[in-house]
Design an enzyme around this catalytic site. Structure first.
Site, PDB file in Angstrom:
ATOM      1  N   HIS A 227       0.876  -1.192   0.000  1.00  0.00           N
ATOM      2  CA  HIS A 227       0.000   0.000   0.000  1.00  0.00           C
ATOM      3  C   HIS A 227       0.905   1.232   0.000  1.00  0.00           C
ATOM      4  O   HIS A 227       1.629   1.472  -0.970  1.00  0.00           O
ATOM      5  CB  HIS A 227      -0.923  -0.115   1.214  1.00  0.00           C
ATOM      6  CG  HIS A 227      -2.081   0.835   1.267  1.00  0.00           C
ATOM      7  ND1 HIS A 227      -2.434   1.648   0.226  1.00  0.00           N
ATOM      8  CD2 HIS A 227      -2.985   1.103   2.255  1.00  0.00           C
ATOM      9  CE1 HIS A 227      -3.496   2.369   0.578  1.00  0.00           C
ATOM     10  NE2 HIS A 227      -3.849   2.060   1.811  1.00  0.00           N
ATOM     11  N   HIS A 267      -2.129  -2.143  -9.617  1.00  0.00           N
ATOM     12  CA  HIS A 267      -3.110  -1.575  -8.698  1.00  0.00           C
ATOM     13  C   HIS A 267      -4.337  -2.468  -8.699  1.00  0.00           C
ATOM     14  O   HIS A 267      -4.709  -3.003  -9.746  1.00  0.00           O
ATOM     15  CB  HIS A 267      -3.496  -0.149  -9.157  1.00  0.00           C
ATOM     16  CG  HIS A 267      -4.159   0.652  -8.091  1.00  0.00           C
ATOM     17  ND1 HIS A 267      -5.490   0.529  -7.826  1.00  0.00           N
ATOM     18  CD2 HIS A 267      -3.664   1.562  -7.211  1.00  0.00           C
ATOM     19  CE1 HIS A 267      -5.803   1.345  -6.829  1.00  0.00           C
ATOM     20  NE2 HIS A 267      -4.709   1.984  -6.436  1.00  0.00           N
ATOM     21  N   ASP A 322       2.544   5.946  -6.832  1.00  0.00           N
ATOM     22  CA  ASP A 322       3.830   5.866  -6.154  1.00  0.00           C
ATOM     23  C   ASP A 322       5.013   5.887  -7.114  1.00  0.00           C
ATOM     24  O   ASP A 322       6.136   6.171  -6.691  1.00  0.00           O
ATOM     25  CB  ASP A 322       3.900   4.575  -5.324  1.00  0.00           C
ATOM     26  CG  ASP A 322       2.938   4.608  -4.166  1.00  0.00           C
ATOM     27  OD1 ASP A 322       2.713   5.703  -3.634  1.00  0.00           O
ATOM     28  OD2 ASP A 322       2.399   3.551  -3.810  1.00  0.00           O
TER      29      ASP A 322
HETATM   30  N1  ACO Z   1       5.398  -5.904 -11.092  1.00  0.00           N
HETATM   31  C1  ACO Z   1       5.320  -7.025 -11.841  1.00  0.00           C
HETATM   32  N2  ACO Z   1       4.214  -7.799 -11.911  1.00  0.00           N
HETATM   33  C2  ACO Z   1       3.156  -7.422 -11.179  1.00  0.00           C
HETATM   34  C3  ACO Z   1       3.171  -6.250 -10.401  1.00  0.00           C
HETATM   35  C4  ACO Z   1       4.346  -5.485 -10.359  1.00  0.00           C
HETATM   36  N3  ACO Z   1       4.446  -4.393  -9.626  1.00  0.00           N
HETATM   37  N4  ACO Z   1       1.975  -6.134  -9.803  1.00  0.00           N
HETATM   38  C5  ACO Z   1       1.239  -7.171 -10.170  1.00  0.00           C
HETATM   39  N5  ACO Z   1       1.942  -7.962 -11.008  1.00  0.00           N
HETATM   40  C6  ACO Z   1       1.466  -9.190 -11.645  1.00  0.00           C
HETATM   41  C7  ACO Z   1       1.443 -10.323 -10.640  1.00  0.00           C
HETATM   42  O1  ACO Z   1       2.673 -11.018 -10.609  1.00  0.00           O
HETATM   43  C8  ACO Z   1       0.328 -11.175 -11.162  1.00  0.00           C
HETATM   44  O2  ACO Z   1       0.794 -11.877 -12.298  1.00  0.00           O
HETATM   45  P1  ACO Z   1       0.313 -13.388 -12.583  1.00  0.00           P
HETATM   46  O3  ACO Z   1      -1.170 -13.281 -12.766  1.00  0.00           O
HETATM   47  O4  ACO Z   1       1.064 -13.742 -13.801  1.00  0.00           O
HETATM   48  O5  ACO Z   1       0.696 -14.141 -11.342  1.00  0.00           O
HETATM   49  C9  ACO Z   1      -0.685 -10.151 -11.681  1.00  0.00           C
HETATM   50  O6  ACO Z   1       0.096  -8.990 -11.974  1.00  0.00           O
HETATM   51  C10 ACO Z   1      -1.776  -9.777 -10.681  1.00  0.00           C
HETATM   52  O7  ACO Z   1      -1.154  -9.433  -9.438  1.00  0.00           O
HETATM   53  P2  ACO Z   1      -1.926  -9.462  -8.052  1.00  0.00           P
HETATM   54  O8  ACO Z   1      -0.936  -9.396  -6.935  1.00  0.00           O
HETATM   55  O9  ACO Z   1      -2.923 -10.568  -8.029  1.00  0.00           O
HETATM   56  O10 ACO Z   1      -2.740  -8.114  -8.130  1.00  0.00           O
HETATM   57  P3  ACO Z   1      -3.388  -7.383  -6.916  1.00  0.00           P
HETATM   58  O11 ACO Z   1      -4.557  -6.655  -7.406  1.00  0.00           O
HETATM   59  O12 ACO Z   1      -3.594  -8.256  -5.743  1.00  0.00           O
HETATM   60  O13 ACO Z   1      -2.193  -6.412  -6.493  1.00  0.00           O
HETATM   61  C11 ACO Z   1      -0.777  -4.708  -5.966  1.00  0.00           C
HETATM   62  C12 ACO Z   1      -2.132  -5.080  -6.570  1.00  0.00           C
HETATM   63  C13 ACO Z   1      -0.637  -5.318  -4.562  1.00  0.00           C
HETATM   64  C14 ACO Z   1      -0.717  -3.187  -5.816  1.00  0.00           C
HETATM   65  C15 ACO Z   1       0.342  -5.229  -6.880  1.00  0.00           C
HETATM   66  O14 ACO Z   1       0.191  -4.700  -8.183  1.00  0.00           O
HETATM   67  C16 ACO Z   1       1.747  -4.922  -6.353  1.00  0.00           C
HETATM   68  O15 ACO Z   1       2.273  -5.698  -5.535  1.00  0.00           O
HETATM   69  N6  ACO Z   1       2.376  -3.780  -6.807  1.00  0.00           N
HETATM   70  C17 ACO Z   1       3.666  -3.377  -6.338  1.00  0.00           C
HETATM   71  C18 ACO Z   1       3.500  -2.594  -5.030  1.00  0.00           C
HETATM   72  C19 ACO Z   1       2.861  -1.237  -5.261  1.00  0.00           C
HETATM   73  O16 ACO Z   1       3.232  -0.482  -6.145  1.00  0.00           O
HETATM   74  N7  ACO Z   1       1.901  -0.882  -4.379  1.00  0.00           N
HETATM   75  C20 ACO Z   1       1.249   0.422  -4.413  1.00  0.00           C
HETATM   76  C21 ACO Z   1      -0.177   0.311  -4.821  1.00  0.00           C
HETATM   77  S1  ACO Z   1      -0.907   1.908  -4.988  1.00  0.00           S
HETATM   78  C22 ACO Z   1      -1.155   2.425  -3.445  1.00  0.00           C
HETATM   79  O17 ACO Z   1      -1.375   1.696  -2.515  1.00  0.00           O
HETATM   80  C23 ACO Z   1      -1.098   3.854  -3.220  1.00  0.00           C
END
Ligand code: ACO
Length: 385
Positions: A227, A267, A322
């Site tokens: 987050h 996201h 971010d």
């Molecule tokens: N880099 C590479 N691949 C990613 C990323 C990333 N940052 N984020 C998601 N993916 C991929 C996952 O590996 C997954 O791939 P798969 O289906 O082949 O396994 C797919 O995208 C879906 O990912 P989930 O984790 O299921 O998506 P979810 O909706 O749960 O996650 C989250 C959202 C937690 C924000 C995720 O994108 C992440 O971890 N991002 C990096 C951390 C980040 O930037 N957080 C800030 C969010 S914005 C905020 O809070 C203000």
């Protein structure tokens, strides 16, 4: 009663809210109907707080009175500042220090350490919310200065919310561009639907607990790397790339091959680029071009282009707020581990607005879990196990 399990509450509707709406398919964010771009460029953070808390944008007179009331609450009791200094000396992490100090502020609230004032929970929540919002910057600036071995700088009620924070942090009044940039960043982070920290504050508020409890809980939820913690992770990645002497694209390629997630991408709601990322990217471009130092702009742009070409956008993974906020804060001279606390400082306005809105028509939030434990187990006395 539905037995469908929605992991992470994904897509589950739990409340009605007039505060903000995120359209993740087209990349649009509104606060009470106003487009985030219009607010970021055309309204101050104080106006945005007024909008969230009172339902409409203020007139000039209303804004002056509101901003003066807020500014009058900036001073923090010496006992809290002593605790902040103790936490800094103990090397506490800034989000944890903010969580502790915010909780402690309630002991000095003139409404008393009670859940409800004489005029009911909503009015008490509004007053306490205003005090918390006013004091959080004072706490954060004092913490950062204590880490540097400096005394806190007293708040200046004549400065704007954004300008006063930068002033208390550095001891010098910021220039107009820095103040305007920081104010814009605060507006961009003020609210965002039922994200994890807002939902946390709402759950706490739904028990009719006080606003201090809700904001303290919100800070805890925001601190995690999935987050609010991601903005610091982005900056750490940019520094890691710099230290590696690789070019940003090869670094990201290797990181992806190692199965690393790229912070600042992806996201739960946005399936396209976050509109706040667009605004901050533009701001970063302006700041980099005027300073002549375009390193972070070059790195972030190269990474975004590469990951887009690699097909991440087609999978719905695009830059979130971010990805560009860290570089903007860096150009304002703000230390990396203060980025998430600054996010909390801004988002506290949204947490308070949601708690007040929800409590006005309150229903205790209490979902269920599907039980997957044993049907029955026989208790064996402790000495016979
Ligand atoms: N880099 C590479 N691949 C990613 C990323 C990333 N940052 N984020 C998601 N993916 C991929 C996952 O590996 C997954 O791939 P798969 O289906 O082949 O396994 C797919 O995208 C879906 O990912 P989930 O984790 O299921 O998506 P979810 O909706 O749960 O996650 C989250 C959202 C937690 C924000 C995720 O994108 C992440 O971890 N991002 C990096 C951390 C980040 O930037 N957080 C800030 C969010 S914005 C905020 O809070 C203000």
């Amino acid at each position: 009663m539905s037995d469908e399990l929605k992991r992470g509450l994904e897509g589950v509707l739990v409340a009605e809210s007039e505060l903000s709406h995120v359209d993740g398919e087209v990349g649009k964010l509104v606060y009470r109907g106003y487009d985030i771009e219009d607010l970021a460029r055309g309204a101050s953070y104080e106006e945005v707080l007024y909008l969230l808390w009172h339902g409409s944008l203020p007139t000039r007179e209303e804004l002056d009175a509101f901003a003066a009331d807020l500014a009058a609450e900036r001073t923090v009791d010496d006992d809290v500042l002593d605790t902040v200094r103790t936490l800094a000396e103990a090397d506490e992490r800034p989000m944890a220090a903010l969580r502790t100090a915010t909780s402690m502020l309630s002991a000095y609230d003139p409404d008393g350490n009670v859940d409800e004032g004489d005029d009911g929970p909503t009015e008490t929540a509004r007053r306490q919310g205003r005090r918390i919002t006013a004091k959080v910057p004072t706490v954060l600036a004092a913490f950062e200065r204590a880490r540097q071995g400096e005394d806190p700088v007293a708040p200046d009620p004549d400065l704007s919310y954004a300008g006063n924070f930068l002033y208390m942090l550095t001891g010098t009044e910021p220039d107009a561009v820095s103040e305007e940039t920081f104010d814009m960043a605060l507006t961009l982070h003020a609210d965002h639907g039922l994200n994890a920290s807002t939902f946390t504050a709402m759950v706490i508020g739904s028990t009719l607990a006080d606003v201090y409890s809700g904001v303290t809980g919100g800070i805890g939820a925001l601190s995690g790397s999935l987050h609010g913690g991601a903005n610091q992770d982005v900056m750490q990645v940019l520094h890691e790339i710099d230290d590696s002497e690789k070019d940003p694209v090869s670094w990201v390629k290797d990181a992806r091959e190692d199965g690393r997630r790229i912070p600042g991408f992806g996201h739960r709601v946005y399936k396209v680029k976050d509109p706040r990322a667009n605004i901050l990217q533009e701001k970063l471009r302006d700041l980099s071009e005027s300073s002549g130092d375009t390193k972070w702009l070059d790195y972030t742009t190269a990474i975004e282009e590469y990951l887009t070409d690699e097909g991440l956008l087609e999978k719905g993974i695009a830059p979130n707020v971010d990805f560009y906020s860290g570089s903007v804060y860096d150009s304002l001279g703000i230390p990396v581990d203060m980025y998430t606390p600054i996010f909390a400082m801004s988002r506290a306005g949204g947490w308070i607005a949601h708690m007040v809105e929800y409590q006005a028509d309150n229903r205790l939030i209490r979902p269920r879990a599907r039980y997957t434990g044993p049907e029955s187990a026989e208790l064996v006395p402790i000495d016979e196990r």
